[in-house]
Design a protein around this motif. Structure first.
Motif, short mmCIF file in Angstrom:
data_model
loop_
_atom_site.label_atom_id
_atom_site.label_comp_id
_atom_site.label_asym_id
_atom_site.label_seq_id
_atom_site.Cartn_x
_atom_site.Cartn_y
_atom_site.Cartn_z
N GLY A 141 16.85 -26.32 16.35
CA GLY A 141 17.39 -26.03 17.67
C GLY A 141 18.59 -25.10 17.65
N PHE A 142 18.59 -24.13 16.74
CA PHE A 142 19.75 -23.26 16.58
C PHE A 142 20.07 -22.46 17.84
CE2 PHE A 142 18.28 -23.82 12.15
CZ PHE A 142 19.39 -24.50 11.69
N GLY A 143 19.05 -21.99 18.55
CA GLY A 143 19.29 -21.24 19.78
C GLY A 143 19.96 -22.07 20.85
N SER A 144 19.45 -23.27 21.08
CA SER A 144 20.05 -24.14 22.11
C SER A 144 21.42 -24.64 21.67
CB SER A 144 19.12 -25.31 22.45
OG SER A 144 18.80 -26.06 21.31
N GLN A 145 21.63 -24.82 20.37
CA GLN A 145 22.96 -25.22 19.90
C GLN A 145 23.98 -24.13 20.16
OE1 GLN A 145 23.24 -26.90 15.93
NE2 GLN A 145 21.18 -27.76 16.15
N TYR A 146 23.62 -22.89 19.86
CA TYR A 146 24.53 -21.77 20.12
C TYR A 146 24.82 -21.66 21.62
CZ TYR A 146 26.51 -17.14 20.49
OH TYR A 146 27.34 -16.09 20.79
N PHE A 147 23.77 -21.73 22.43
CA PHE A 147 23.91 -21.65 23.88
C PHE A 147 24.86 -22.72 24.41
CE2 PHE A 147 22.52 -23.08 28.08
CZ PHE A 147 22.56 -21.90 28.80
N SER A 148 24.70 -23.93 23.93
CA SER A 148 25.50 -25.05 24.44
C SER A 148 26.98 -24.89 24.15
CB SER A 148 24.99 -26.38 23.89
OG SER A 148 25.27 -26.48 22.51
#
Length: 167
Positions: free
Chosen positions: A63-70
């Motif tokens: 979930g690297f994309g959603s982690q960065y986004f958050s």
């Protein structure tokens, strides 16, 4: 309100040719859905609240994309997250029917079902609880921050031979 999907579930580690790991159902179907939802609401131009749309990368490898986004926003500013995951095939509840992960974790499913009642449609509870899907998609990142965040799908994990039980 945040609508999301992932366009690339494995990240971009491939060094030759196309380095994006695309998938028609996992999850071009969800990405297409959020684009269509964005177009619909843009034409309405009467939203009661701000709507955000995000497409993430590397869902399946952490979930690297959603982690960065958050980390780029205040989670208290997000009323709810609707993450659309694999809606390209009919569900076990019929064509056009969706199921939702973690329905017991918030009142989002109840609110959606109340709004859908007149249409005869319904959001169903996740039929695959043993798979722990709530924790295995991009919604989990925002849910850990206190956002009512759920994934919506029509996938039949028990029938789709391409999908392993670990998905």
């Amino acid at each position: 309100m945040l609508f999301s999907a992932h366009y690339d579930h494995l990240g971009s580690k491939n060094t030759e040719g196309d380095n994006i790991f695309n998938g028609a159902d996992d999850d071009a179907s969800g990405t297409t859905a959020i684009i269509n939802i964005a177009q619909y609401y843009a034409k309405q131009a009467n939203n009661a609240r701000t709507l955000m749309f995000a497409a993430f990368s590397a869902e399946e490898i952490g979930g690297f994309g959603s982690q960065y986004f958050s980390k780029q926003l205040n989670p208290d500013a997000i009323t709810a997250m609707i993450n659309i995951e694999m809606i390209g095939k009919p569900s076990k509840f019929g064509t056009g029917a969706l199921w939702m992960t973690g329905m017991e974790r918030s009142n989002l499913g109840t609110q959606l079902n109340q709004a859908l009642a007149k249409s005869g449609k319904k959001i169903h509870k996740d039929p695959y609880p043993k798979q722990k899907l709530f924790y295995r998609s991009d919604n989990a990142t925002l849910a850990k921050l206190g956002v009512p965040a759920h994934s919506f799908s029509s996938s039949q994990l028990d029938k789709d031979q391409r999908l392993s039980p670990s998905k």
